[in-house]
Motif scaffolding. Structure first.
Motif, PDB file in Angstrom:
ATOM      1  N   ASP A 495       0.820  -1.209   0.000  1.00 11.29           N
ATOM      2  CA  ASP A 495       0.000   0.000   0.000  1.00 11.29           C
ATOM      3  C   ASP A 495       0.857   1.264   0.000  1.00 11.29           C
ATOM      4  O   ASP A 495       0.426   2.318  -0.466  1.00 11.29           O
ATOM      5  CB  ASP A 495      -0.953  -0.002   1.180  1.00 11.29           C
ATOM      6  CG  ASP A 495      -0.223   0.113   2.517  1.00 11.29           C
ATOM      7  OD1 ASP A 495       0.939  -0.317   2.597  1.00 11.29           O
ATOM      8  OD2 ASP A 495      -0.838   0.629   3.469  1.00 11.29           O
ATOM      9  N   VAL A 496       2.125   1.155   0.488  1.00 10.03           N
ATOM     10  CA  VAL A 496       3.005   2.331   0.476  1.00 10.03           C
ATOM     11  C   VAL A 496       3.260   2.780  -0.966  1.00 10.03           C
ATOM     12  O   VAL A 496       3.270   3.978  -1.268  1.00 10.03           O
ATOM     13  CB  VAL A 496       4.338   2.014   1.186  1.00 10.03           C
ATOM     14  CG1 VAL A 496       5.291   3.200   1.081  1.00 10.03           C
ATOM     15  CG2 VAL A 496       4.097   1.638   2.633  1.00 10.03           C
ATOM     16  N   LYS A 497       3.431   1.823  -1.853  1.00  9.71           N
ATOM     17  CA  LYS A 497       3.672   2.159  -3.264  1.00  9.71           C
ATOM     18  C   LYS A 497       2.519   2.990  -3.825  1.00  9.71           C
ATOM     19  O   LYS A 497       2.748   4.029  -4.471  1.00  9.71           O
ATOM     20  CB  LYS A 497       3.822   0.851  -4.056  1.00  9.71           C
ATOM     21  CG  LYS A 497       3.879   1.044  -5.563  1.00  9.71           C
ATOM     22  CD  LYS A 497       3.960  -0.306  -6.265  1.00  9.71           C
ATOM     23  CE  LYS A 497       3.949  -0.141  -7.779  1.00  9.71           C
ATOM     24  NZ  LYS A 497       4.014  -1.446  -8.470  1.00  9.71           N
ATOM     25  N   LYS A 570      -9.747  31.508   1.236  1.00  7.56           N
ATOM     26  CA  LYS A 570     -10.995  31.348   0.491  1.00  7.56           C
ATOM     27  C   LYS A 570     -10.980  30.141  -0.434  1.00  7.56           C
ATOM     28  O   LYS A 570     -12.003  29.470  -0.600  1.00  7.56           O
ATOM     29  CB  LYS A 570     -11.266  32.613  -0.317  1.00  7.56           C
ATOM     30  CG  LYS A 570     -11.481  33.846   0.545  1.00  7.56           C
ATOM     31  CD  LYS A 570     -11.738  35.072  -0.305  1.00  7.56           C
ATOM     32  CE  LYS A 570     -11.960  36.316   0.562  1.00  7.56           C
ATOM     33  NZ  LYS A 570     -12.192  37.533  -0.271  1.00  7.56           N
ATOM     34  N   ASP A 571      -9.841  29.897  -1.099  1.00  5.52           N
ATOM     35  CA  ASP A 571      -9.754  28.805  -2.069  1.00  5.52           C
ATOM     36  C   ASP A 571      -9.012  27.643  -1.429  1.00  5.52           C
ATOM     37  O   ASP A 571      -7.812  27.738  -1.116  1.00  5.52           O
ATOM     38  CB  ASP A 571      -9.027  29.274  -3.328  1.00  5.52           C
ATOM     39  CG  ASP A 571      -9.701  30.503  -3.954  1.00  5.52           C
ATOM     40  OD1 ASP A 571     -10.943  30.565  -3.895  1.00  5.52           O
ATOM     41  OD2 ASP A 571      -8.981  31.380  -4.470  1.00  5.52           O
ATOM     42  N   ILE A 572      -9.724  26.531  -1.250  1.00  4.06           N
ATOM     43  CA  ILE A 572      -9.156  25.395  -0.521  1.00  4.06           C
ATOM     44  C   ILE A 572      -9.232  24.157  -1.405  1.00  4.06           C
ATOM     45  O   ILE A 572     -10.287  23.823  -1.953  1.00  4.06           O
ATOM     46  CB  ILE A 572      -9.915  25.156   0.793  1.00  4.06           C
ATOM     47  CG1 ILE A 572      -9.774  26.406   1.689  1.00  4.06           C
ATOM     48  CG2 ILE A 572      -9.383  23.920   1.506  1.00  4.06           C
ATOM     49  CD1 ILE A 572     -10.612  26.353   2.936  1.00  4.06           C
ATOM     50  N   CYS A 573      -8.115  23.484  -1.512  1.00  3.47           N
ATOM     51  CA  CYS A 573      -8.029  22.269  -2.355  1.00  3.47           C
ATOM     52  C   CYS A 573      -7.078  21.314  -1.642  1.00  3.47           C
ATOM     53  O   CYS A 573      -5.855  21.444  -1.737  1.00  3.47           O
ATOM     54  CB  CYS A 573      -7.512  22.644  -3.745  1.00  3.47           C
ATOM     55  SG  CYS A 573      -7.515  21.276  -4.903  1.00  3.47           S
ATOM     56  N   ILE A 574      -7.592  20.332  -0.905  1.00  2.00           N
ATOM     57  CA  ILE A 574      -6.775  19.494  -0.032  1.00  2.00           C
ATOM     58  C   ILE A 574      -7.120  18.020  -0.230  1.00  2.00           C
ATOM     59  O   ILE A 574      -8.174  17.670  -0.760  1.00  2.00           O
ATOM     60  CB  ILE A 574      -6.960  19.879   1.455  1.00  2.00           C
ATOM     61  CG1 ILE A 574      -8.447  19.810   1.840  1.00  2.00           C
ATOM     62  CG2 ILE A 574      -6.404  21.275   1.733  1.00  2.00           C
ATOM     63  CD1 ILE A 574      -8.705  20.085   3.311  1.00  2.00           C
ATOM     64  N   TYR A 575      -6.187  17.160   0.240  1.00  3.04           N
ATOM     65  CA  TYR A 575      -6.443  15.712   0.210  1.00  3.04           C
ATOM     66  C   TYR A 575      -5.705  15.064   1.378  1.00  3.04           C
ATOM     67  O   TYR A 575      -4.770  15.630   1.962  1.00  3.04           O
ATOM     68  CB  TYR A 575      -5.985  15.088  -1.114  1.00  3.04           C
ATOM     69  CG  TYR A 575      -4.487  14.894  -1.214  1.00  3.04           C
ATOM     70  CD1 TYR A 575      -3.894  13.681  -0.868  1.00  3.04           C
ATOM     71  CD2 TYR A 575      -3.657  15.927  -1.642  1.00  3.04           C
ATOM     72  CE1 TYR A 575      -2.524  13.502  -0.946  1.00  3.04           C
ATOM     73  CE2 TYR A 575      -2.287  15.761  -1.730  1.00  3.04           C
ATOM     74  CZ  TYR A 575      -1.727  14.545  -1.384  1.00  3.04           C
ATOM     75  OH  TYR A 575      -0.364  14.361  -1.455  1.00  3.04           O
ATOM     76  N   GLU A 576      -6.120  13.843   1.698  1.00  2.00           N
ATOM     77  CA  GLU A 576      -5.440  13.042   2.718  1.00  2.00           C
ATOM     78  C   GLU A 576      -5.568  11.578   2.351  1.00  2.00           C
ATOM     79  O   GLU A 576      -6.608  11.129   1.851  1.00  2.00           O
ATOM     80  CB  GLU A 576      -6.038  13.276   4.106  1.00  2.00           C
ATOM     81  CG  GLU A 576      -5.320  12.470   5.193  1.00  2.00           C
ATOM     82  CD  GLU A 576      -5.809  12.754   6.596  1.00  2.00           C
ATOM     83  OE1 GLU A 576      -5.126  12.337   7.553  1.00  2.00           O
ATOM     84  OE2 GLU A 576      -6.877  13.397   6.743  1.00  2.00           O
ATOM     85  N   ILE A 577      -4.485  10.848   2.563  1.00  2.00           N
ATOM     86  CA  ILE A 577      -4.496   9.390   2.398  1.00  2.00           C
ATOM     87  C   ILE A 577      -4.116   8.810   3.754  1.00  2.00           C
ATOM     88  O   ILE A 577      -3.030   9.075   4.273  1.00  2.00           O
ATOM     89  CB  ILE A 577      -3.503   8.934   1.315  1.00  2.00           C
ATOM     90  CG1 ILE A 577      -3.799   9.628  -0.023  1.00  2.00           C
ATOM     91  CG2 ILE A 577      -3.535   7.418   1.156  1.00  2.00           C
ATOM     92  CD1 ILE A 577      -2.791   9.324  -1.109  1.00  2.00           C
ATOM     93  N   ALA A 578      -5.008   8.031   4.352  1.00  2.00           N
ATOM     94  CA  ALA A 578      -4.764   7.525   5.703  1.00  2.00           C
ATOM     95  C   ALA A 578      -5.553   6.253   5.938  1.00  2.00           C
ATOM     96  O   ALA A 578      -6.442   5.897   5.156  1.00  2.00           O
ATOM     97  CB  ALA A 578      -5.120   8.589   6.741  1.00  2.00           C
ATOM     98  N   LYS A 579      -5.199   5.594   7.035  1.00  2.00           N
ATOM     99  CA  LYS A 579      -5.880   4.355   7.401  1.00  2.00           C
ATOM    100  C   LYS A 579      -7.055   4.664   8.338  1.00  2.00           C
ATOM    101  O   LYS A 579      -6.975   5.559   9.182  1.00  2.00           O
ATOM    102  CB  LYS A 579      -4.918   3.393   8.087  1.00  2.00           C
ATOM    103  CG  LYS A 579      -3.781   2.898   7.193  1.00  2.00           C
ATOM    104  CD  LYS A 579      -2.892   1.920   7.940  1.00  2.00           C
ATOM    105  CE  LYS A 579      -1.694   1.494   7.115  1.00  2.00           C
ATOM    106  NZ  LYS A 579      -2.058   0.783   5.898  1.00  2.00           N
ATOM    107  N   THR A 580      -8.109   3.898   8.188  1.00  2.00           N
ATOM    108  CA  THR A 580      -9.245   3.960   9.118  1.00  2.00           C
ATOM    109  C   THR A 580      -9.474   2.556   9.669  1.00  2.00           C
ATOM    110  O   THR A 580      -8.991   1.566   9.104  1.00  2.00           O
ATOM    111  CB  THR A 580     -10.519   4.455   8.420  1.00  2.00           C
ATOM    112  OG1 THR A 580     -10.845   3.547   7.349  1.00  2.00           O
ATOM    113  CG2 THR A 580     -10.313   5.857   7.864  1.00  2.00           C
TER     114      THR A 580
END
Length: 790
Positions: A495-497, A570-580
């Protein structure tokens, strides 16, 4: 610290430049950190044969000095005690004295001077004080040889090597005979051991002393008794050598025990026999047992320590320090000499626990050779007889359970050459083993080498033998080679790849990565539960807002959005990759993104805002990037936390893997778009990529627009177009959706671009139009559509 004057007793190095020898030793693997010497070049013994007053000075004299050459040397000297007939120390031109003061030919008040008559403080051999300054130049006795070396004549000519000894190797270099063997190997010379002979009395030690060893930590114990000892000063050479090694001379008996230790590496202990009694019991110490050591301090022992006792009370901490109750003093006449080997690990622990590291404990802690234990005992007897008038009793009290199995190693020359990376011939290996004084046999091309017991640092394996051969053969002969071991491409796996790959792609699309807590509040955990998994609740959380393990990343990104909005972003464009994690702590990796505000704005033209199609385009881009083209689709979502009609489920191979759409106004009234995908699902669906050759023939594009009921989706129409297009249809895309003027309120217009292509030929207009018309007919019939502008 190694004294070269001492080493000369065992090996001839009179022809060696000692600084150059230090370089040779260092190149062979024993690091000589510093060469300490009083030797000064161009320093000789001279005799003043004429001394007259200086013509232009009231205190200087013009001297003619015989320095052993055919002609006399003229030197101007201002010392008050210079006079005709005395022997002096002369520094000739070229000599460099302490302080980097170089002697040169010069003129003093018009008179030529070709050297300098020296005081000891000017040579760094004594401290400069008012007393030594007033004494003037050094006057040697009348027996001093003219032209000789004054430093050697004064007995101050020793050269010392300060060694940096590896803690796991070169243990033989902790004593002078061992270092002599090292020099012998380098120079290919033999070592001569010191005199061990002595005369024994008819009386036997067995009549006066009994030994009992009750500890497995003492495999070897020898004891010998001497009588009639005369306590006094040690000979000058012993005192000088002990001082050079950093030890303080005390008296002839104590000094001999230290001298033998520095000679053979074997610590000895001398007991006052009359204080000791008639026997020794070697045993493990009792917990909290006490003994007062030679330094006058009370030591509290542990059961892991070893003690020498008189049968009842401790008289020595074995291998560390003797007890005050059996100390040799000026009244001692009878001595029991202990030469033993104790468990090295135990001695190290005892010295550390008691904070009592002595010269003896250091050597005991590194291990000892039983052969040198025997020799050291005999050497001590020889020196006590010679310098303390001791009488040696017959016999040795002995306890011996030590393993004397010779250390042997078998190898073929190729084994050594593979390890060294060079080719050393069989004959060269013989030479190096002979220089090391390692006995060997050569049978059918195989070496059988016996490692001498003095080399405790060498284990019976070919690696250590190769190192010994290599260092004497010369490290400069080692050749750099490219390794031939199998190698493999370095890359991320699992999954790291894919985390790395997706993260790079999302950053390329303009999104910024954020990291948020895995633990969330109950309010955050109650929304975006489209995956229908139960949360894990911590029994003892740090705080209520960190009490639940999250199952979705979207609430965390909404918190990041709120934080930034409050700070006028004002302009927000974000992401996250994480485990749940679910209630049973099964983990699922999710990819989540959030956009709001303007996608682009340059201050001149109208800003482009984020909308549903932007977030959908981001999802399509990463799915295409991972090789899922034509395998994914979208359907209307029933997620209650997304805006109805502006949301969709993401399907891969017709299975739901995530959601996208606008956040429901009940959660946040701002226009916020989110997506979330299961990375686990993506990883399980990945197949090897198939590559298609770029088309050689041109395609044909056609546009079509249909008026459809509002509840008909573009995806449904595209499915119909693909079925009707057959093999000539290469792709279909939506380029416009319109509602408004000229279109009924319950209708909408969707425009498509279709592309036709054949990889083997150029299509004709007629066959393209045939397929094109078939597509129109199918859409009209299946969806009740009306072709626009027909």
């Amino acid at each position: 610290m190694i004294s070269l004057e001492w080493v000369k007793d065992y090996i001839d190095i009179s022809d060696q430049d000692l600084e150059e020898l230090a370089v040779k030793i260092t190149k062979a693997g024993i690091n000589v950190e510093k060469v300490i010497t009083n030797q000064i070049k161009h320093l000789v013994i001279g005799e003043v044969v004429e001394c007259v007053p200086h013509p232009d000075s009231d205190h200087m004299h013009v001297c003619h000095v015989n320095v052993g050459s055919d002609e006399l040397v003229q030197i101007v000297c201002g010392a008050p005690n210079v006079r005709e007939g005395i022997k002096v120390i002369v520094a000739l031109p070229g000599a460099v004295l302490p302080g980097d003061f170089e002697i040169k030919k010069s003129k003093l008040r018009g008179v030529e001077s070709n050297g300098m008559i020296c005081a000891l403080y000017e040579l760094g051999l004594e401290e400069k004080t008012d007393e030594t300054y007033a004494k003037g130049i050094e006057e040697l006795d009348s027996a001093a040889p003219v032209g000789g070396n004054p430093i050697a004549y004064l007995g101050m000519g020793d050269t010392l090597y300060e060694l940096d000894i590896h803690k796991h190797r070169n243990n033989d270099c902790y004593y002078h005979i061992g270092f002599a063997y090292e020099i012998g190997a380098i120079l290919n010379r033999r070592v001569k051991l010191p005199e061990l002979t002595f005369k024994e009395e008819k009386d036997s030690v067995d009549k006066h002393f009994k030994l009992n060893v009750n500890s497995k930590k003492c495999p070897f114990y020898l004891a010998k008794m001497v009588t009639g000892v005369e306590i006094g000063e040690s000979p000058d050479f012993i005192k000088r050598r002990l001082v050079a090694a950093g030890m303080r001379p005390i008296n002839n008996v104590v000094d001999i025990s230290n001298y033998v230790m520095l000679e053979f590496g074997q610590p000895l202990h001398f007991f006052d026999k009359d204080k000791l009694g008639d026997g020794i019991l070697v045993r493990d110490a009792k917990e909290n047992e006490e003994v007062v050591t030679l330094d006058g301090k009370k030591r509290v022992l542990k059961s892991s320590d070893i003690v020498i006792t008189d049968g009842k009370k401790p008289v020595c901490i074995a291998g560390v320090m003797g007890g005050e109750n059996t100390e040799v003093d000026e009244n001692t006449k009878n001595i029991l000499i202990e030469a033993a080997i104790f468990d090295a690990v135990s001695i190290r622990y005892t010295a550390s626990n008691l904070d009592l590291r002595s010269e003896a404990s250091i050597r005991y802690g590194k291990g000892l050779s039983y052969e040198y234990t025997e020799m050291a005992l005999k050497r001590a007897c020889h020196l006590l007889e010679k310098y303390a008038n001791a009488k040696i009793l017959t016999g040795v009290v002995r306890h011996d359970s030590i393993d004397k199995t010779p250390k042997k190693v078998e190898f073929i020359p190729e084994d050594v050459n593979k390890l060294l990376g060079i080719t050393v011939s069989e004959d060269d290996m013989k030479v190096e083993l002979e220089r090391l004084e390692f006995d060997y046999e050569l049978v059918d091309g195989k070496f059988i080498v016996t490692i001498p017991s003095r080399r405790l640092d060498i284990d019976p394996n070919v690696n250590d033998i190769a190192e010994e051969i290599g260092r004497l053969y010369g490290y400069h002969n080692l050749v750099s080679t490219i390794p031939t071991v199998p190698i493999r491409r370095g890359q991320y796996v699992g999954d790291v790849k894919y985390r790395k790959m997706l993260s790079k792609r999302l950053r390329g699309l303009g999104l910024n990565e954020v990291k948020t807590y895995t633990l969330v509040s109950p309010e955050m955990a109650s929304v975006f539960k489209y995956r229908e998994v139960e949360n894990a609740i911590l029994p003892n959380p740090m705080s209520s807002d960190k009490s639940i393990v999250r199952t979705s990343l979207i609430p965390s990104l909404l918190n990041v959005y709120s934080y930034n909005k409050k700070r006028k972003v004002k302009d927000i464009c974000i992401y996250e990759i994480a485990k749940t994690y679910d209630k049973k702590y099964n983990e699922t990796s999710l990819v989540c993104g959030l956009v709001s505000g303007n996608y682009s704005s340059n201050g001149w033209s109208k800003p482009v805002k984020y909308d549903f199609y932007t977030i959908k385009g981001i999802v399509e881009n990463i799915l295409d990037f991972m090789g899922f083209k034509n395998r994914y689709s979208f359907e209307i979502s029933d997620a209650t936390d997304l805006h109805p009609g502006v949301s969709a489920n993401i399907l891969l191979d017709r299975k739901k893997i995530g959601i996208l759409g606008r956040v429901h106004p009940s959660i946040n009234k701002d226009e916020i778009y989110v997506f979330e995908l299961s990375l686990n699902a993506l990883m399980s669906k990945i197949k090897p990529l198939k590559y298609r050759e770029a088309p050689k023939y041109p395609g044909m594009e056609r546009d079509m627009a249909f008026i459809l009921d509002k509840d008909v989706t573009a995806g449904e129409v595209m499915t119909t177009i693909k079925k009707a297009g057959g093999r000539l249809l290469d792709s279909v895309t939506v380029f416009d959706v319109y509602t408004g003027e000229n279109v009924a309120d319950d209708k909408k217009s969707i425009a498509f671009t279709v592309n036709f292509m054949d990889s083997s030929r150029t299509l004709t207009e007629e066959e393209v139009m045939t397929v094109f018309n078939n597509i129109i007919d199918k859409v009209v019939s299946v969806h009740g559509a009306e072709l626009r502008d027909k």
